[in-house]
Design a protein around this motif. Sequence first.
Motif, PDB file in Angstrom:
ATOM      1  N   ALA A 142     -16.227  -5.405  29.324  1.00  0.00           N
ATOM      2  CA  ALA A 142     -16.866  -4.957  28.081  1.00  0.00           C
ATOM      3  C   ALA A 142     -18.294  -4.515  28.401  1.00  0.00           C
ATOM      4  CB  ALA A 142     -16.884  -6.102  27.073  1.00  0.00           C
ATOM      5  N   ASP A 143     -18.728  -3.435  27.758  1.00  0.00           N
ATOM      6  CA  ASP A 143     -20.080  -2.933  27.988  1.00  0.00           C
ATOM      7  C   ASP A 143     -20.675  -2.555  26.639  1.00  0.00           C
ATOM      8  OD1 ASP A 143     -22.417  -1.662  28.659  1.00  0.00           O
ATOM      9  OD2 ASP A 143     -21.553  -0.559  30.333  1.00  0.00           O
ATOM     10  N   GLU A 144     -21.594  -3.376  26.155  1.00  0.00           N
ATOM     11  CA  GLU A 144     -22.135  -3.150  24.813  1.00  0.00           C
ATOM     12  C   GLU A 144     -22.921  -1.853  24.695  1.00  0.00           C
ATOM     13  OE1 GLU A 144     -24.232  -6.702  23.758  1.00  0.00           O
ATOM     14  OE2 GLU A 144     -22.370  -7.784  23.352  1.00  0.00           O
ATOM     15  N   ARG A 145     -23.397  -1.349  25.839  1.00  0.00           N
ATOM     16  CA  ARG A 145     -24.204  -0.116  25.775  1.00  0.00           C
ATOM     17  C   ARG A 145     -23.333   1.098  25.509  1.00  0.00           C
ATOM     18  NH1 ARG A 145     -26.580  -0.801  31.563  1.00  0.00           N
ATOM     19  NH2 ARG A 145     -24.402  -1.382  31.736  1.00  0.00           N
ATOM     20  N   CYS A 146     -22.052   1.007  25.888  1.00  0.00           N
ATOM     21  CA  CYS A 146     -21.197   2.182  25.762  1.00  0.00           C
ATOM     22  C   CYS A 146     -20.475   2.174  24.417  1.00  0.00           C
ATOM     23  CB  CYS A 146     -20.192   2.218  26.897  1.00  0.00           C
ATOM     24  SG  CYS A 146     -19.368   3.812  26.965  1.00  0.00           S
ATOM     25  N   LYS A 147     -20.385   3.348  23.812  1.00  0.00           N
ATOM     26  CA  LYS A 147     -19.761   3.441  22.489  1.00  0.00           C
ATOM     27  C   LYS A 147     -18.361   4.055  22.588  1.00  0.00           C
ATOM     28  CE  LYS A 147     -23.250   1.732  20.237  1.00  0.00           C
ATOM     29  NZ  LYS A 147     -23.311   0.614  21.198  1.00  0.00           N
ATOM     30  N   CYS A 148     -17.736   3.935  23.742  1.00  0.00           N
ATOM     31  CA  CYS A 148     -16.424   4.573  23.884  1.00  0.00           C
ATOM     32  C   CYS A 148     -15.346   3.797  23.121  1.00  0.00           C
ATOM     33  CB  CYS A 148     -16.055   4.735  25.353  1.00  0.00           C
ATOM     34  SG  CYS A 148     -15.974   3.217  26.291  1.00  0.00           S
ATOM     35  N   PHE A 149     -14.194   4.433  22.949  1.00  0.00           N
ATOM     36  CA  PHE A 149     -13.090   3.860  22.166  1.00  0.00           C
ATOM     37  C   PHE A 149     -12.313   2.883  23.037  1.00  0.00           C
ATOM     38  CE2 PHE A 149      -8.946   4.214  19.872  1.00  0.00           C
ATOM     39  CZ  PHE A 149      -9.415   3.923  18.610  1.00  0.00           C
ATOM     40  N   CYS A 150     -12.978   1.786  23.401  1.00  0.00           N
ATOM     41  CA  CYS A 150     -12.438   0.853  24.379  1.00  0.00           C
ATOM     42  C   CYS A 150     -12.951  -0.548  24.106  1.00  0.00           C
ATOM     43  CB  CYS A 150     -12.994   1.215  25.759  1.00  0.00           C
ATOM     44  SG  CYS A 150     -11.908   2.174  26.757  1.00  0.00           S
ATOM     45  N   ALA A 151     -12.221  -1.544  24.580  1.00  0.00           N
ATOM     46  CA  ALA A 151     -12.760  -2.906  24.593  1.00  0.00           C
ATOM     47  C   ALA A 151     -13.452  -3.141  25.934  1.00  0.00           C
ATOM     48  CB  ALA A 151     -11.643  -3.916  24.379  1.00  0.00           C
ATOM     49  N   SER A 152     -12.804  -2.672  27.015  1.00  0.00           N
ATOM     50  CA  SER A 152     -13.419  -2.691  28.343  1.00  0.00           C
ATOM     51  C   SER A 152     -13.758  -1.258  28.709  1.00  0.00           C
ATOM     52  CB  SER A 152     -12.440  -3.243  29.380  1.00  0.00           C
ATOM     53  OG  SER A 152     -12.356  -4.647  29.280  1.00  0.00           O
ATOM     54  N   CYS A 153     -14.998  -1.032  29.183  1.00  0.00           N
ATOM     55  CA  CYS A 153     -15.414   0.350  29.467  1.00  0.00           C
ATOM     56  C   CYS A 153     -14.950   0.784  30.856  1.00  0.00           C
ATOM     57  CB  CYS A 153     -16.929   0.457  29.350  1.00  0.00           C
ATOM     58  SG  CYS A 153     -17.528   2.075  29.811  1.00  0.00           S
ATOM     59  N   LYS A 154     -14.199   1.888  30.898  1.00  0.00           N
ATOM     60  CA  LYS A 154     -13.654   2.348  32.182  1.00  0.00           C
ATOM     61  C   LYS A 154     -14.723   2.972  33.067  1.00  0.00           C
ATOM     62  CE  LYS A 154      -9.119   3.009  30.168  1.00  0.00           C
ATOM     63  NZ  LYS A 154      -7.909   3.843  30.133  1.00  0.00           N
ATOM     64  N   MET A 155     -15.739   3.574  32.430  1.00  0.00           N
ATOM     65  CA  MET A 155     -16.820   4.151  33.240  1.00  0.00           C
ATOM     66  C   MET A 155     -17.541   3.052  34.008  1.00  0.00           C
ATOM     67  SD  MET A 155     -19.916   6.726  32.247  1.00  0.00           S
ATOM     68  CE  MET A 155     -20.940   5.601  31.333  1.00  0.00           C
ATOM     69  N   LYS A 156     -17.662   1.899  33.361  1.00  0.00           N
ATOM     70  CA  LYS A 156     -18.331   0.772  34.009  1.00  0.00           C
ATOM     71  C   LYS A 156     -17.572   0.373  35.290  1.00  0.00           C
ATOM     72  CE  LYS A 156     -19.928  -3.882  33.115  1.00  0.00           C
ATOM     73  NZ  LYS A 156     -19.968  -5.007  32.193  1.00  0.00           N
ATOM     74  N   VAL A 157     -16.249   0.402  35.228  1.00  0.00           N
ATOM     75  CA  VAL A 157     -15.439   0.056  36.399  1.00  0.00           C
ATOM     76  C   VAL A 157     -15.618   1.123  37.487  1.00  0.00           C
ATOM     77  CG1 VAL A 157     -13.110  -0.422  37.251  1.00  0.00           C
ATOM     78  CG2 VAL A 157     -13.751  -1.099  34.922  1.00  0.00           C
ATOM     79  N   VAL A 158     -15.573   2.398  37.077  1.00  0.00           N
ATOM     80  CA  VAL A 158     -15.720   3.490  38.051  1.00  0.00           C
ATOM     81  C   VAL A 158     -17.061   3.358  38.776  1.00  0.00           C
ATOM     82  CG1 VAL A 158     -15.963   6.001  38.325  1.00  0.00           C
ATOM     83  CG2 VAL A 158     -14.242   5.083  36.758  1.00  0.00           C
ATOM     84  N   LEU A 159     -18.134   3.183  38.006  1.00  0.00           N
ATOM     85  CA  LEU A 159     -19.459   3.134  38.628  1.00  0.00           C
ATOM     86  C   LEU A 159     -19.676   1.846  39.415  1.00  0.00           C
ATOM     87  CD1 LEU A 159     -21.558   4.571  35.673  1.00  0.00           C
ATOM     88  CD2 LEU A 159     -20.887   5.752  37.770  1.00  0.00           C
ATOM     89  N   GLY A 160     -19.075   0.764  38.942  1.00  0.00           N
ATOM     90  CA  GLY A 160     -19.269  -0.524  39.596  1.00  0.00           C
ATOM     91  C   GLY A 160     -18.500  -0.663  40.903  1.00  0.00           C
ATOM     92  N   THR A 161     -17.517   0.206  41.130  1.00  0.00           N
ATOM     93  CA  THR A 161     -16.694   0.069  42.332  1.00  0.00           C
ATOM     94  C   THR A 161     -16.780   1.292  43.243  1.00  0.00           C
ATOM     95  OG1 THR A 161     -14.785   0.885  41.117  1.00  0.00           O
ATOM     96  CG2 THR A 161     -15.015  -1.501  41.257  1.00  0.00           C
ATOM     97  N   SER A 162     -17.837   2.108  43.033  1.00  0.00           N
ATOM     98  CA  SER A 162     -17.973   3.288  43.906  1.00  0.00           C
ATOM     99  C   SER A 162     -19.447   3.503  44.235  1.00  0.00           C
ATOM    100  CB  SER A 162     -17.420   4.528  43.192  1.00  0.00           C
ATOM    101  OG  SER A 162     -18.174   4.797  42.032  1.00  0.00           O
TER     102      SER A 162
END
Length: 239
Positions: A142-162
């Motif tokens: 979960a990323d409170e800063r992101c307003k995407c239509f998600c409970a867990s933010c996928k961008m956060k995963v992409v950036l956190g693992t690359s």
Amino acid sequence: MNEEVIKPVTRIFCDFDGTITRKDSGDEFFRVFGQFDQLHSALIQGRYTVVEYYKQICSTLQISSQEAVQSFSDNCEIDAYFTQFLEYIQSKNWTCTIVSDGFDAYIKPILNRIECNDLHISCNALKQDQYSGNWFPIFPNADERCKCFCASCKMKVVLGTSHPDDMIIYIGDGLSDTCPVHVADMVFAKGSLASYCNQHGIVHHNWNSFFDIVSVLKKRSPVSRDIARKERKKIFIAE
Ligand SMILES: [Zn+2]
């Protein structure tokens, strides 16, 4: 000079529901085991956020046994060319991470049906309270800063693992995929994700099955997209 050189890696991030499975297996899961229709319309009408929706619908779950979930998972159709796709990316030494805003309860048994040892999975978790027996969701990304239509933010995963210099390929089909495509070098989009990419001028390849994706990857090597790389660097430095 002893400076460590980080070699850029090609990383694929791939949605699960409606992408690896032909239908939205998450919606199907809640339709079979929970009270789907009313709560899902409330989500679509904007009366619930995704987090609120998941909390509500998980509390309605009635799962009789592990076998019931297994048999549900056995009946979810996987894209016929997905294993071919995995073989291809393995031959290229590319990594693949499943990024899903769905749940481990059905994703893991579905993926167990195919051979996919090197696959990383990032998704929400379904837990059961041992006293009340009620089900509840956990959102590890979960990323409170992101307003995407998600409970867990996928961008956060992409950036956190690359690393910002890596080559990022993103594959998806829906609203939960809209934020990571902004930081991806090469995008494969269908359904509402393709419409989103058109609206936002994000260059993408349309696809229907993984056969199309493998065909494109065989024909053209991924090239870095300047604007996506700049965006990744900006976030990388800010953090
Ligand atoms: Zn997001």
